[in-house]
Design an enzyme around this catalytic site. Structure first.
Site, short mmCIF file in Angstrom:
data_model
loop_
_atom_site.label_atom_id
_atom_site.label_comp_id
_atom_site.label_asym_id
_atom_site.label_seq_id
_atom_site.Cartn_x
_atom_site.Cartn_y
_atom_site.Cartn_z
N ASP A 77 0.98 -1.36 -0.53
CA ASP A 77 -0.32 -0.26 -0.08
C ASP A 77 1.11 1.35 -0.18
O ASP A 77 1.74 1.43 0.93
CB ASP A 77 -0.43 0.20 1.59
CG ASP A 77 -1.55 -1.34 1.66
OD1 ASP A 77 -1.94 -1.72 0.98
OD2 ASP A 77 -2.23 -1.30 2.73
N1 URA Z 1 -0.74 -6.36 4.22
C1 URA Z 1 -2.15 -4.54 3.88
O1 URA Z 1 -2.26 -4.04 4.75
N2 URA Z 1 -1.25 -3.89 3.57
C2 URA Z 1 0.06 -3.92 2.88
O2 URA Z 1 0.79 -3.12 2.15
C3 URA Z 1 0.43 -5.44 2.64
C4 URA Z 1 -0.38 -6.20 3.58
#
Ligand code: URA
Length: 234
Positions: free
Chosen positions: A103
């Site tokens: 993310d």
């Molecule tokens: N889980 C999440 O919530 N975000 C990420 O970037 C990777 C795994």
């Protein structure tokens, strides 16, 4: 190979911009201006753009990055910077993709390559490559969190329970979580399902690969041949 393709493969230019550069006289082949962008060149030719010698890279490329906050793992986003913007000096970045995604608000280990088979091996559900995240939580962790995560939990808008995940408590609000699948915002949603909230998330490990502590946020380096092999066979 045609000169315009050679230029597109060795620089950030598209084929049409490469043709323009040839017309503008910015490109020399063995010291001479080529007749057109469709002229044929091979490895024995010295091709320069604005005086700089271009070399064709052979084979696939593999990088490890310590992803910083705020960057997105796509090639197009009108509002946020891209992780590919950080690949200073790497040509042909449009051919590269991230191995899975982090993310925008997650930091840490990110693999980047143009080898689709290699990244498929690492992300395919069949291979269950473990990924370890360090999460900082808004609330103290529930006492039954380990048990619930090990059994699998149901996330909002997804009836299929998560695969067993391993939790290690560092403190009541800092944990290491290892998961074996890659659903959308999975770690944040897993803690949300436990009534908690992830304030900060950092990926430390993917398959057998640990984030290189020498890489500061936003830095990257090529993977070694041993690392590429180990990840391919993990
Ligand atoms: N889980 C999440 O919530 N975000 C990420 O970037 C990777 C795994």
């Amino acid at each position: 190979m045609r000169l315009d393709k050679f230029l597109a493969d060795t620089t950030d230019l598209t084929r049409s911009l490469a043709t323009k550069a040839v017309k503008q006289g910015r490109v020399l082949v063995n010291g001479e201006k080529p007749k057109s962008a469709s002229a044929k060149v091979d490895e024995s030719d010295e091709v320069t753009l604005d005086g700089e010698v271009l070399t064709l890279e052979s084979g696939f490329r593999y990088f490890i990055m310590n992803k910083p906050l705020g960057h997105v793992c796509t090639h197009r986003d009108s509002t946020h910077p891209l992780v590919f913007d950080l690949l200073d000096g790497v040509v042909n970045r449009m051919d590269l993709h991230t191995v899975g995604r982090l993310d925008m608000d997650t930091t840490g280990l990110l693999l980047i390559t143009d080898d689709g088979q290699w990244s498929h091996h690492l992300t395919s559900p069949k291979h269950h490559q473990p990924k370890t995240y360090r999460a900082w939580l808004a609330e103290d962790l529930r006492t039954d969190a380990e048990e619930k995560l090990a059994k699998g939990i149901v996330l909002e808008d997804d009836p299929e329970p998560t695969k067993p995940a391993q939790l290690e408590r560092v403190t009541e609000r800092e944990v290491l979580l290892t998961i074996h699948e890659g659903r959308y915002h999975q770690v944040r949603r897993m803690f949300a399902a436990l009534g908690n909230h992830v304030e900060k998330l950092h990926r430390e490990k993917m398959g057998c690969m640990q984030l290189d502590p020498a890489l500061k946020e936003g830095e990257f380096r090529p993977l070694t041949d041993d690392e590429i092999d180990a990840l391919a066979h993990g």
